[in-house]
Each structure stands twice: as C-alpha cells, then as structure tokens.
Design an enzyme around this catalytic site. Structure first.
Site, PDB file in Angstrom:
ATOM      1  N   HIS A   1     -15.237 -24.770  47.044  1.00 14.90           N
ATOM      2  CA  HIS A   1     -16.441 -24.015  47.400  1.00 14.90           C
ATOM      3  C   HIS A   1     -16.148 -22.527  47.520  1.00 14.90           C
ATOM      4  O   HIS A   1     -15.128 -22.124  48.088  1.00 14.90           O
ATOM      5  CB  HIS A   1     -16.991 -24.538  48.735  1.00 14.90           C
ATOM      6  CG  HIS A   1     -18.163 -23.749  49.260  1.00 14.90           C
ATOM      7  ND1 HIS A   1     -19.350 -23.647  48.581  1.00 14.90           N
ATOM      8  CD2 HIS A   1     -18.317 -23.012  50.394  1.00 14.90           C
ATOM      9  CE1 HIS A   1     -20.191 -22.898  49.273  1.00 14.90           C
ATOM     10  NE2 HIS A   1     -19.587 -22.495  50.368  1.00 14.90           N
ATOM     11  N   SER A   2     -17.046 -21.701  46.965  1.00 17.48           N
ATOM     12  CA  SER A   2     -17.021 -20.253  47.153  1.00 17.48           C
ATOM     13  C   SER A   2     -15.649 -19.664  46.795  1.00 17.48           C
ATOM     14  O   SER A   2     -15.202 -19.764  45.667  1.00 17.48           O
ATOM     15  CB  SER A   2     -17.412 -19.933  48.602  1.00 17.48           C
ATOM     16  OG  SER A   2     -17.646 -18.563  48.784  1.00 17.48           O
ATOM     17  N   TYR A   3     -14.946 -19.076  47.775  1.00 19.18           N
ATOM     18  CA  TYR A   3     -13.642 -18.469  47.499  1.00 19.18           C
ATOM     19  C   TYR A   3     -12.610 -19.509  47.096  1.00 19.18           C
ATOM     20  O   TYR A   3     -11.605 -19.185  46.459  1.00 19.18           O
ATOM     21  CB  TYR A   3     -13.145 -17.690  48.718  1.00 19.18           C
ATOM     22  CG  TYR A   3     -12.086 -16.663  48.398  1.00 19.18           C
ATOM     23  CD1 TYR A   3     -12.435 -15.366  48.044  1.00 19.18           C
ATOM     24  CD2 TYR A   3     -10.735 -16.996  48.435  1.00 19.18           C
ATOM     25  CE1 TYR A   3     -11.467 -14.428  47.743  1.00 19.18           C
ATOM     26  CE2 TYR A   3      -9.755 -16.061  48.122  1.00 19.18           C
ATOM     27  CZ  TYR A   3     -10.131 -14.785  47.776  1.00 19.18           C
ATOM     28  OH  TYR A   3      -9.172 -13.847  47.459  1.00 19.18           O
TER      29      TYR A   3
END
Length: 434
Positions: A310-312
């Site tokens: 997720h995300s980073y």
C-alpha cells in the site's frame, strides 16, 4: 467560549503599548522595550500555559474505550465513537491525546496478530548483539516452509506499524478496514504462508541524558578570540531566555535521541539511491524490505510469492525489484499495489523491470469509478484499476476481494502455462475491457 488567560494578558500588553505611544520620549522608550519583549515571546509556547498536563492513560481501558463485536472503537460508558476535540480550544493537547491513543492501538494490533492470527514475532537484525536496537516482523509458522505460496504485506509510510493500513480507519471506522487482519486470516485459510513487514520501525527513541543535551561539537581547534565571542553570545542568549521564561510556562517535552536499527542492504549499495547518515543504519522502508527479502522471503520454500503493498509500500517494492531484479522475477508470481506512490522514472526502473510489472502487477488506485474499472495511467508500468473509493487509506480494504481473485488467476495462469514466470497480459486485457 473559554478565553485562555494568556490571551487576556496579551491584550493588556497591547493596550498598554497604545497608551504609551501617546506620551513623550520616556513612554516611547518603554513602548520599544515592550515591543522587544513581545518579539521574543513565542505565542505557541505561551498557549501551552493553559494546557492540562500532557499525561495520558497507557491502556484502552484507561481511555475508557474498547472495540465492540464489530471491531469498532466505542466509549465504554456512552457507546459513542472516538471524539478528537475532547477539550475545546486545545488542539495541541487533543492531538497529543490522539497520538497517545494511537500508540496503544499499535500495541493492541500487535497482540491481535499473535493471539487471533497466530503469527509469531521475529526480531531483526537476525544477528543482533545483546543490547543492540532491534525491530521485528510477524510471520506465520509455515512462512519459511510452505512449499506452495507465500503472501507478503507492506503498509505505507507514517505512524502505521506492522498489521495496519491506516490508524485513522482503526480509530474512526473499524479494525477490518484499518488493519491487515482480514488479509492475514483469509490468506491462512487459503493455504498461504504470511510475512508482515514493519518498514516504519527504523529506530528506537530514548530520552536524552543531561550530558547528551549539553553535548556540543568540539571547538578546541577554534581561535581563542572566536571561542570567547561564541561563549559570550551563548551566555547572553541564555540570560535573555531565562529572563523571559517568567512570562512563559510551557510544558517541557522530553528531548529524545534516535538509535537506528542495523538493517543494511549489503548487496549493490551503489544502486540504493537513498539519503542516510550511515550505510549500516536502517533509515528507510526500502532498506527494511530488502533486508527481509534477503534474510527471509528469498530463503523461503514457497514457489509462488505474492506481495500486497500500500502507498509507500509500493515504492519500497519497486526499489526491492531494482536491487534484486533476477531474484524477484524468479520467485514472485504477482504483485497487488493499492494506491502506490512509486514512480518508475524517478526510481530509474529499467525497461525489463517495467515490462515485468506490466505483466505481473496491478495497482488499485483511488477513483470514483466502480471497483476494477480500468484507469488511465501516464506511466509505462503496471495496469491501474479503480479501488472503488476516492479515499486513499481505504483502497486496500475496498480492493480486498479483487486482490485475492487476482492472485488466484495468477496461480491458475502459471499452472496452465507451465512457465517459471506467469503471463498476466490476459488479466490486464480483462481489466481494460471493464
């Protein structure tokens, strides 16, 4: 509405200044002195004077909150959701209270990973010496021995820790949407081994000792005149600060020092384009991901490894692939990204990596379109489809069922093709046709 007493004092000073400005030279000199005083006072620090002590409970029960049968955080007595603005006009105090609760939530999720998901905590670095700072990850009992498939979970940046997608969702929504627990439970039910990374646990904080606070760089090589001038400036500064301290009553927060955890990326260090003070320090999620790959994932028995990032966490995976391209291609079957912030141009991912990602990855992004609808991308990497929500933090939860189908299709495609590396082109076309 309550007006802090310090604001009243502030107003009185300004009124006095206005009155003095109407007088003669003596009054104007006093006005100048008052202006100098005001210029040296930090209003934010002044506002701390009326704050209650920054002392908070260290348990959910102490906060009078508990999770109900639906996994929602509710007040024990009223049944109401968490209230951020517990005290009006004290945003900083409310924020500190929220952060204190967040730390308790982190420990609570760790307990759930061990007690409900039956994961074990594994400390890193694997060769840590006694007293050395350590971090940890979680894994299922069969994570290293499962011959079939292994699922690896990587959260994003910020305050979240192992087992969480978003602290805000845990506190304001429920455990299912905010934690990785639904993924872990379903993965175990479907025969996956599981490894849960902890990429934000890069250092430990300890309170500075008095000696550490007063420690200053060695200036023995400086000329005596320069050193005396510097000492005089420091003494004058301290004298002024002590004088004005009587006009302030800030709550002194503890000064801390960060001790980084030794989790180094040993191979290809020149390709790891990260800014850090020491090469042996684990200052980033990227280094954490590479370390866990080298010491655990690559050593596992699983023929098929699946990532959910997720995300980073997506950026960390791309960096992992740049560092360990051949190994990742050989062992990883499919990658599900959720609103990943990776950038193949900025991270300098080569053509072969971009081609592999187009065939083996899919990114569920925040979008107002229905779930799994194809979303146009400006980057030449993996296909992008809608997560069925415009909220970044909810993308992992909303795409949960689709991701498991994606992994199932990847396994099926690999089995039917009989190739070491599966082809995901048919999967991508299916999404683009939606």
């Amino acid at each position: 509405m309550h007006v802090p007493s310090i604001i009243l004092i502030w107003l009185r000073i300004w009124i006095s200044m206005a009155q003095l400005q109407q007088g003669g030279p003596d009054e104007k000199e006093k006005t100048t002195a008052l202006k100098d005083l005001l210029s040296r006072i930090d209003l934010d620090e002044l506002m701390k004077k009326d704050e209650p002590p920054l002392e908070f409970p260290d348990t959910l029960e102490g906060f009078e909150y508990a999770f109900n049968e639906k996994g929602q955080l509710r007040h024990i007595k009223t049944g109401e959701p968490f209230v951020f603005n517990y005290r009006e006009d004290l945003h900083r105090w409310n924020q500190k209270r929220y952060e204190a609760l967040g730390e308790i939530i982190t420990k609570y999720v760790y307990e759930l990973l061990e007690e409900e998901c039956h994961l074990k905590k594994v400390y890193i670095p694997v060769d840590a010496m006694e007293g050395e700072p350590r971090s940890f990850i979680f894994m299922s009992e069969d994570a290293m021995t499962n011959p079939d498939k292994l699922m690896v979970l990587i959260h994003g940046s910020g305050v979240v820790r192992a087992g969480q997608w978003a602290r805000r969702l845990i506190i304001n929504e429920d455990l299912d949407s905010g934690t990785q627990i639904p993924y872990i439970k379903r993965a175990i039910e479907e025969g996956y081994g599981v490894i849960v990374l902890n990429p934000n646990e890069n250092y430990i904080e300890i309170e500075k000792t008095k000696a550490q606070v007063q420690l200053s760089p060695d200036s023995s090589d400086e000329p005596a005149e320069k050193r005396e001038r510097k000492d005089k400036i420091q003494k004058d500064t301290k004298k002024r600060r002590d004088f004005y301290e009587k006009y302030r009553n800030p709550q002194k927060e503890k000064e801390t020092v960060q001790l980084y955890i030794r989790v180094s990326a040993e191979r290809n260090p020149k390709r790891l384009n990260l800014k850090r003070l020491q090469p042996e320090e684990n200052g980033s999620p990227e280094e954490h991901a590479i370390y866990i790959w080298d010491h655990f994932i690559s050593q596992s028995a699983a023929e098929n490894v699946f990532f959910v990032a997720h995300s980073y966490g997506g950026l960390a995976f791309v960096e992992l692939m740049i560092q360990r391209e051949a190994e990742v291609k050989n062992k990883v079957t499919a990658v599900a990204l959720t609103d990943s912030v990776h950038n193949v141009w900025h991270q300098e991912a080569g053509k072969t990596i971009r081609e592999w990602m187009r065939e083996n990855c899919c990114n569920w992004v925040s979008s107002s379109d229905p779930l799994d609808t194809s979303v146009e991308s400006m980057l030449p990497d993996c296909p992008r489809v809608s997560a069925g929500t415009e909220r970044h933090e909810l993308t992992s939860w909303k795409s949960y069922a689709s991701i498991f189908r994606f992994f199932g299709d990847a396994m099926e495609a690999k089995s039917s093709s009989g190739k070491a590396a599966p082809t995901r082109r048919s999967q991508r076309i299916r999404y683009e046709e939606l």
